[in-house]
Design an enzyme around this catalytic site. Structure first.
Site, PDB file in Angstrom:
ATOM      1  N   ASP A 167      -6.516  -2.894   4.771  1.00  0.00           N
ATOM      2  CA  ASP A 167      -5.155  -2.426   5.102  1.00  0.00           C
ATOM      3  C   ASP A 167      -4.863  -2.485   6.603  1.00  0.00           C
ATOM      4  OD1 ASP A 167      -4.697  -1.829   2.372  1.00  0.00           O
ATOM      5  OD2 ASP A 167      -5.533   0.175   2.599  1.00  0.00           O
ATOM      6  N   HIS A 224       0.851  -1.188   0.000  1.00  0.00           N
ATOM      7  CA  HIS A 224       0.000   0.000   0.000  1.00  0.00           C
ATOM      8  C   HIS A 224       0.892   1.246   0.000  1.00  0.00           C
ATOM      9  CE1 HIS A 224      -3.503   2.465   0.667  1.00  0.00           C
ATOM     10  NE2 HIS A 224      -2.794   3.134   1.560  1.00  0.00           N
TER      11      HIS A 224
END
Ligand code: GRF
Length: 208
Positions: A152, A111
């Site tokens: 995430d 990410h």
């Protein structure tokens, strides 16, 4: 006796520059990328795999009426390959909770921010970097983490920071961060494949 390489499957949705970094730095070296799948038949990542002689296949999300059938097809392909590690390298679909728990700490995601900032639902692509600039953060970066059923939220494996300059645009920040992505994703995959990662609670530690 030659060492058996860990079997890695990579999932992509787009350009696949992170996949390319894995092909260049760890494929046939510390692991074997056995297949690349994409939910998007136009993903250039599929070409990158082909060019490297790696099996690649599009499982087009749009061709399934029901999302469940898309995931059933993807999971049956993945199960058939018996992977040691699945890498989400710019894969835009969120897998189902049962799948994450079945492959606990065996699915890696990258990410482009310093998690837990600028991540989660709606933070993908250029939007991440726009949000960083709008907020006025002075540091951003990249995170490689094990994926869990949150957005995430899984255990962090490696992070790298970059300075946000006053002159940065979302595009320039994205480009600066991408350079680091291409270094830490292969590094994290290599550490995993050499059995150097271990867990203490939700902390990922590296064996020396
Ligand atoms: C990268 O920025 C990655 O961090 C994010 O999606 C992007 C994929 O880029 N998850 P690429 O397809 O690897 O070039």
């Amino acid at each position: 006796m030659s060492e058996v390489l860990k079997r890695v499957v990579v999932l992509v949705s787009g350009g696949g520059t992170n996949l390319q970094s894995l092909i260049d730095k760890v494929h046939k070296n510390s692991c074997e990328i056995v297949a690349v799948f994409s939910d998007n038949p136009k993903a250039y990542g599929l070409e990158r795999a082909k060019n490297a002689g790696i099996y690649s296949e599009a499982i087009s999300y749009r061709s399934f009426e029901d999302e469940k059938d898309f995931f059933a097809e993807l999971y049956s392909k993945l199960d058939g390959l018996d992977p040691d590690l699945i890498v989400l390298a710019g894969f835009l679909k969120i897998l189902t909770p049962e799948f994450y728990s079945r492959f606990e700490n065996k699915i890696m995601n990258i990410h482009p921010s310093l998690i837990p900032s600028f991540c989660g639902k709606g933070f993908y692509g250029i939007r991440v970097h726009q949000a960083v600039l709008e907020y006025g953060a002075k540091i951003s970066g990249v995170t490689v983490h094990f994926a869990d059923d949150g957005a995430d939220t899984g255990p962090i494996i490696l992070q790298r920071s970059v300075i946000v300059e006053d002159s940065d645009t979302p595009e320039s920040l994205q480009a600066k961060i991408l350079v680091h992505e291409h270094e830490i994703l292969p590094q994290a995959v290599e550490l995993f494949c050499k059995d150097k990662l271990y867990m203490e609670g939700r902390r990922v530690k590296i064996r020396q």
